[in-house]
Design a protein around this motif. Structure first.
Motif, PDB file in Angstrom:
ATOM      1  N   ARG A 220       0.155  -1.452  -0.052  1.00 23.81           N
ATOM      2  CA  ARG A 220       0.169  -0.498   0.133  1.00 23.81           C
ATOM      3  C   ARG A 220       1.079   1.341   0.323  1.00 23.81           C
ATOM      4  O   ARG A 220       0.168   2.200  -0.357  1.00 23.81           O
ATOM      5  CB  ARG A 220      -1.157  -0.094   1.407  1.00 23.81           C
ATOM      6  CG  ARG A 220      -0.914  -0.014   2.927  1.00 23.81           C
ATOM      7  CD  ARG A 220      -1.668   0.047   3.242  1.00 23.81           C
ATOM      8  NE  ARG A 220      -0.578   0.036   5.082  1.00 23.81           N
ATOM      9  CZ  ARG A 220      -1.641  -0.074   6.611  1.00 23.81           C
ATOM     10  NH1 ARG A 220      -2.894   0.035   5.974  1.00 23.81           N
ATOM     11  NH2 ARG A 220      -0.955   0.358   7.484  1.00 23.81           N
ATOM     12  N   TRP A 225      -1.069   2.887  -5.287  1.00 23.64           N
ATOM     13  CA  TRP A 225      -1.948   2.229  -3.922  1.00 23.64           C
ATOM     14  C   TRP A 225      -1.796   4.181  -3.977  1.00 23.64           C
ATOM     15  O   TRP A 225      -2.835   4.195  -3.723  1.00 23.64           O
ATOM     16  CB  TRP A 225      -1.520   1.991  -3.780  1.00 23.64           C
ATOM     17  CG  TRP A 225      -1.153   0.129  -3.474  1.00 23.64           C
ATOM     18  CD1 TRP A 225      -1.443  -0.835  -4.110  1.00 23.64           C
ATOM     19  CD2 TRP A 225      -2.491  -0.072  -4.171  1.00 23.64           C
ATOM     20  NE1 TRP A 225      -1.280  -2.392  -4.629  1.00 23.64           N
ATOM     21  CE2 TRP A 225      -2.905  -1.479  -4.622  1.00 23.64           C
ATOM     22  CE3 TRP A 225      -4.416  -0.460  -4.191  1.00 23.64           C
ATOM     23  CZ2 TRP A 225      -4.203  -2.444  -5.227  1.00 23.64           C
ATOM     24  CZ3 TRP A 225      -5.394  -0.977  -4.212  1.00 23.64           C
ATOM     25  CH2 TRP A 225      -4.993  -2.329  -4.949  1.00 23.64           C
ATOM     26  N   ALA A 229      -5.395   4.136  -6.767  1.00 25.36           N
ATOM     27  CA  ALA A 229      -5.598   4.060  -5.770  1.00 25.36           C
ATOM     28  C   ALA A 229      -7.214   3.268  -5.988  1.00 25.36           C
ATOM     29  O   ALA A 229      -7.591   1.879  -6.389  1.00 25.36           O
ATOM     30  CB  ALA A 229      -5.986   4.023  -4.548  1.00 25.36           C
ATOM     31  N   GLY A 232      -6.028   0.470  -9.036  1.00 24.71           N
ATOM     32  CA  GLY A 232      -5.316  -0.110  -8.698  1.00 24.71           C
ATOM     33  C   GLY A 232      -6.566  -1.681  -7.733  1.00 24.71           C
ATOM     34  O   GLY A 232      -6.069  -2.638  -8.467  1.00 24.71           O
ATOM     35  N   TYR A 609      -0.818  -6.527   3.539  1.00 26.13           N
ATOM     36  CA  TYR A 609      -1.807  -4.832   4.061  1.00 26.13           C
ATOM     37  C   TYR A 609      -1.810  -4.582   5.137  1.00 26.13           C
ATOM     38  O   TYR A 609      -2.332  -4.095   5.658  1.00 26.13           O
ATOM     39  CB  TYR A 609      -2.869  -5.345   3.002  1.00 26.13           C
ATOM     40  CG  TYR A 609      -2.275  -4.570   1.282  1.00 26.13           C
ATOM     41  CD1 TYR A 609      -2.819  -3.406   1.003  1.00 26.13           C
ATOM     42  CD2 TYR A 609      -2.415  -5.732   0.382  1.00 26.13           C
ATOM     43  CE1 TYR A 609      -2.263  -3.383  -0.393  1.00 26.13           C
ATOM     44  CE2 TYR A 609      -1.661  -5.763  -0.636  1.00 26.13           C
ATOM     45  CZ  TYR A 609      -1.895  -3.930  -1.077  1.00 26.13           C
ATOM     46  OH  TYR A 609      -1.897  -3.984  -2.818  1.00 26.13           O
TER      47      TYR A 609
END
Length: 654
Positions: A220, A225, A229, A232, A609
């Protein structure tokens, strides 16, 4: 013969099918009653400090559980009715009306529902005591949970399952009235055509999957990202869902075609299981895709809540390292508080007084503190000697050594310490009597005082703390406002909510005075994370049960439809050992690829993540691997059970 007599004879004649259906409904009742009984258990409610949050959380989980049960029961009932279409066709041929058949099925559902309700409530009552004790253990409470059958839980379970019987009856009515007589007789004789696969689509499926894995593995913090974002997220979603679907729809068929063109294709039993798979790929594609994605969701859910639960215990201690800490007020109040603590059920283990300098930041606070909105506006400066003494008492390896105008900001919550090189240390100006420029040597994820708290509102805001050299502290001391803080470590601080309320009421008589208590946050945080873990584990069990049922009923249906083919194989000389081998290889395709994809998806998401954000908790990796291993063995049991049942069905004489 009355409809009730016919119903009883049907149960005797189709005992295996009815047993499966009855078992499914009992499990549904048992799960719902267990959760409902926990929500209404007086012993549990009395033990909790946040009863309202518990009841709200359990109510939400109960609704989700009931929706799962409805889905599962409708799926099971759909399979049950499909297996009996030929029987219904015979009834129509003999002169029974659709209304009579619907009534017959309703009687069966009512009888099975009544048996399930009584059995499920009895078993659920037994399980509720066990799960209640488990919940208390998760919360680290010593309360005893008694065996009970709350009337409210019995009433809600009965009402909800009467509603379920009503929904099932509507489904049965629609299914019986929608199908023609000719279709009923040929319901089990539909044969899938072998599906043609495209090399281009097969390669495209791998490209989609590879794209999803690459994007996830960037983490992230990567530019894609941080800056794109939305793109993605869409790309990963399309890659996982579309790639999984095409993997089973195209790549698997393409792989089977490649196997068929091998020279040794006709050796052993390869031709038997590959041919069968090619015919069944079309009908299994959606199931296999669903199983893969569902497995991902289950593993991720359990992994996430386990990480949250494991981190909470240490995180509360990190955010609130002092059992009780407050800003010194007048001498009389301090003595009164000390007497209260000394004579309480939580004896004082040690007491320290910290002296700090009150400062006003001139520079932007984000230079020294990440997310400055969570910090108090003023800055408190402590000497390194006082800081190191507290660190020593706590047994932490966080001592510092500073020189001149060097300073360390205690920017707790950053997850990782940030150490600056000599030539890159940022300047931070603080007015302490006069404006003084410090160089930030390190942003340390450590709390000296911890969050300020309130018994009702839990954590509020953090004090902004700078640790400076003893030399700088002595130089600034004469012109600065001094602030003193009393720090106490007490026994059994987890259960000190009542004591905290009493001390808090005395400290806050002075407006703006700092107060922090471990107990104010611990019960709320731990109860919340324990409830989340408990609910998620319960939902995961139900989800696994639903997933196993989808696989089980699908294999049961296919095995029933393929009895004739396996009967032919037996007549041409294929023995039981060879037949079992064919079934194992065929079902391995149904179980292994979805399992592998589900584990890979969930591991990548958890790893890049969540786990990478809590690197100072190395034990979490082992915990996630443990979850994956447990899931694998549960799945292995599904596989072995399905192969055994599949063989028994195809081995039955027609």
């Amino acid at each position: 013969m009355s409809l009730l007599d016919l119903t009883w004879r049907n149960v005797q004649r189709n005992f295996r099918l009815y047993t499966i259906y009855l078992f499914s409904m009992i499990i549904g009742v048992m799960i719902h009653f267990t959760f409902s009984a926990l929500m209404n258990n007086k012993d549990i409610l009395d033990a909790l400090k946040n009863r309202g949050n518990f009841q709200m959380g359990v109510t939400i989980a109960s609704v989700v559980i009931f929706l799962f049960i409805i889905f599962f029961m409708l799926y099971a009932n759909s399979f049950f009715i499909r297996q009996r279409k030929k029987e219904f066709g015979l009834y129509l041929l003999l002169g029974m009306s659709e209304r009579q058949i619907t009534l017959l099925v309703f009687y069966e559902t009512l009888i099975i529902g009544a048996i399930s309700l009584m059995t499920g409530i009895l078993l659920g009552g037994l399980l509720s005591k066990f799960f209640g004790m488990l919940l208390m253990n998760l919360m680290q409470y010593d309360n005893v949970i008694t065996f009970s059958f709350p009337f409210r839980a019995i009433g809600t379970t009965a009402l909800l399952f009467l509603f379920l019987v009503f929904i099932i009856s509507i489904q049965n009515f629609i299914m019986v009235h929608r199908v023609q007589l000719v279709e009923l007789f040929h319901a089990k004789e539909k044969v899938e055509k072998p599906m043609k696969s495209s090399t281009i689509y097969a390669i495209f499926s791998l490209i989609l999957l590879a794209t999803a894995f690459i994007l996830i593995s960037r983490g992230r913090e990567s530019s894609i990202w941080q800056e794109h974002a939305t793109f993605g997220m869409i790309a990963v979603t399309v890659g996982i869902i579309g790639g999984t679907y095409l993997f089973f729809r195209q790549f698997s068929g393409w792989l089977l075609q490649i196997i068929q063109h091998k020279r040794k294709y006709y050796e052993g039993n390869r031709v038997l299981w590959t041919s069968s798979l090619r015919f069944l790929l079309r009908s299994n594609t959606l199931n296999l895709t669903f199983i893969s994605l569902f497995s991902t969701a289950i593993i991720f859910l359990i992994g996430f809540v386990c990480i949250n639960y494991a981190v909470q215990f240490e995180a509360v201690g990190r955010n609130l390292p002092n059992d009780i800490a407050y800003q010194s007020v007048d001498k009389k109040t301090n003595e009164k508080i000390h007497t209260i603590l000394k004579n309480s059920e939580h004896p004082v283990e040690y007491h320290n007084t910290l002296a700090g300098l009150a400062g006003i930041p001139i520079s932007d606070r984000s230079i020294a503190f990440d997310n400055p909105e969570y910090y108090m506006n003023d800055v408190i400066l402590f000497p390194e000697k006082a800081y190191n003494e507290i660190v020593f008492l706590r047994g932490d390896d966080e001592k510092v050594e500073l020189h001149g105008k060097e300073a360390i900001s205690l920017s707790q919550g950053t997850d990782l310490n940030k150490l600056y090189d000599k030539n890159e240390q940022p300047s931070f100006i603080v007015k302490v009597g006069k404006e003084t420029t410090f160089t930030i040597a390190e942003k340390k994820d450590y709390a000296l005082l911890g969050w300020s708290t309130d018994p009702e509102r839990s954590m509020q805001i953090k004090p902004a703390v700078l640790v400076i050299s003893d030399q700088a502290f002595q130089t600034l001391k004469s012109n600065a406002e001094m602030k003193f803080f009393e720090i106490y470590q007490i026994k059994n601080a987890k259960q000190a909510e009542v004591l905290s309320r009493e001390v808090h009421s005395l400290v806050t008589r002075t407006p703006g005075a700092y107060y922090s208590s471990f107990a104010d946050v611990y019960s709320n945080q731990i109860e919340s994370s324990s409830l989340l873990l408990f609910s998620a584990a319960f939902l995961a069990v139900i989800a696994l049960f639903a997933l196993a049922s989808v696989i089980y009923f699908k294999q049961l249906q296919e095995a029933t439809e393929e009895q004739r083919q396996y009967s032919i194989l037996r007549k041409i000389g294929v023995d039981d050992r060879e037949m079992k081998m064919v079934i194992r290889k065929k079902l391995l395709f149904v179980f292994l690829p979805p399992l592998v994809l589900g584990i890979l998806y969930s591991w990548f998401i958890l790893k890049y993540y969540i786990l990478d954000s809590v690197q100072d908790f190395p034990q979490l990796n082992n915990m996630i691997w443990g979850i994956l291993v447990i899931y694998f063995f549960i799945y292995l049991l599904f596989y072995l059970s399905s192969t055994n049942i599949y063989f028994k069905i195809v081995n039955q004489k027609q």
